[in-house]
Design an enzyme around this catalytic site. Sequence first.
Site, PDB file in Angstrom:
ATOM      1  N   HIS A 182       0.827  -1.211   0.000  1.00 49.02           N
ATOM      2  CA  HIS A 182       0.000   0.000   0.000  1.00 49.02           C
ATOM      3  C   HIS A 182       0.866   1.268   0.000  1.00 49.02           C
ATOM      4  O   HIS A 182       2.046   1.234   0.374  1.00 49.02           O
ATOM      5  CB  HIS A 182      -0.924   0.020   1.217  1.00 49.02           C
ATOM      6  CG  HIS A 182      -0.182   0.030   2.531  1.00 49.02           C
ATOM      7  ND1 HIS A 182       0.379   1.169   3.074  1.00 49.02           N
ATOM      8  CD2 HIS A 182       0.108  -0.977   3.388  1.00 49.02           C
ATOM      9  CE1 HIS A 182       0.965   0.881   4.210  1.00 49.02           C
ATOM     10  NE2 HIS A 182       0.827  -0.417   4.430  1.00 49.02           N
ATOM     11  N   GLU A 258      -2.205  -6.972   7.835  1.00 40.52           N
ATOM     12  CA  GLU A 258      -0.902  -6.839   8.491  1.00 40.52           C
ATOM     13  C   GLU A 258      -0.924  -7.567   9.832  1.00 40.52           C
ATOM     14  O   GLU A 258      -1.985  -7.819  10.410  1.00 40.52           O
ATOM     15  CB  GLU A 258      -0.566  -5.350   8.669  1.00 40.52           C
ATOM     16  CG  GLU A 258       0.776  -5.063   9.334  1.00 40.52           C
ATOM     17  CD  GLU A 258       1.976  -5.633   8.590  1.00 40.52           C
ATOM     18  OE1 GLU A 258       2.168  -6.871   8.696  1.00 40.52           O
ATOM     19  OE2 GLU A 258       2.711  -4.867   7.944  1.00 40.52           O
TER      20      GLU A 258
END
Length: 378
Positions: A182, A258
């Site tokens: 990202h 994550e």
Amino acid sequence: MTARFIVEADGGSRGNPGPAGYGAVVRDGDTGQIVAEAAEFIGHATNNVAEYKGLIAGLRAARELDPDASVDVRMDSKLVVEQMSGRWKIKHPDMQPLAAEARTVFPRARVTYTWIPRERNKDADRLANEAMDAGRAGRQWEPRPKAPVTADEPPLETAAPKAGWAAPADLGTPTTFVLLRHGETPLTPEKRFSGSGGSDPELSDKGRWQAERAAEALAARGSVQAVVASPMRRTRQTAETVAARLGLEVRYEDGLREVDFGDWEGLTFAEVRERYPDDLTTWLGSAKAKPTGGGESFTALTHRIGVARDRIIARYAGKTVLVVSHVSPIKTLVRLALGAPPDSMYRMELSAASICAVQYYADGNASLRLLNDTSHLR
């Protein structure tokens, strides 16, 4: 904490129908080590019947260990995986009662099904063949004595087998993961821990610019056929920017999120070292160690990523998939593709909005094609 198990199951028939048997192993979800085995010669039956009986035996073995556990079933039978996942109808009268029986072992919400190549199901396949060999000799299968496990024995990884020059040349079209980290968030330039247990920040202005540049680069390549992303805000924004440019929809995979950094969320490395020096030292020295406050270990992350990887490969076999995720998951995918040890993650650089690429072949081998490409950001 609720236990997590991996059930690998297989069945075979020498004649289809013919003398048949099944095998199943149960692995600890965190370490990957085998904690239970089951096998049986079932007489004259088809491959599919044997596969279903192997599934049931594996689920029952897991339930005996912990009836409240969550289970990830991995099988090389596309038929069983698709039927038990609810995507294919069960028309054969021999399969219907077996599938119904399998569904009674655990609640549906606690069982997932993932297809894996046969090469990754060797333990269950071995047990099924041992059961059939035992049946041919006029007896039932019995477990072999196990060698003692030493305390420092490394856990079994969910990595693909090592590739080599001797690997078959014609393996068909590989499944390609284009791995996109990202774009930046306000926490990125400050190098703060930002996992799945924190504030879930949005992209910054620079992060949105990075996502646009990545979209341009991937559109120019023209090979991406699907987009899968972590459901966190920064990955959703990055994936949606790219997908809009490519004319594709985004599919979200929770396994790509994550790692949870516990009480370290939002802190810099220096702040963690000052406040939790012993915990940090332990975490850096062991993949099984968790951050302070009940975060997620890298061993647990490895299991989660392995499951997500196999699920994506099964869904998009032979296609090029854009996988939008985070530092730790992408490094884990790269590490597993290389067969590298856990501490190799500390030796990789992965910039915001960088691109990596890994190809997965039908025999279970993987090949790293690109790492930390940021040329589109220059």
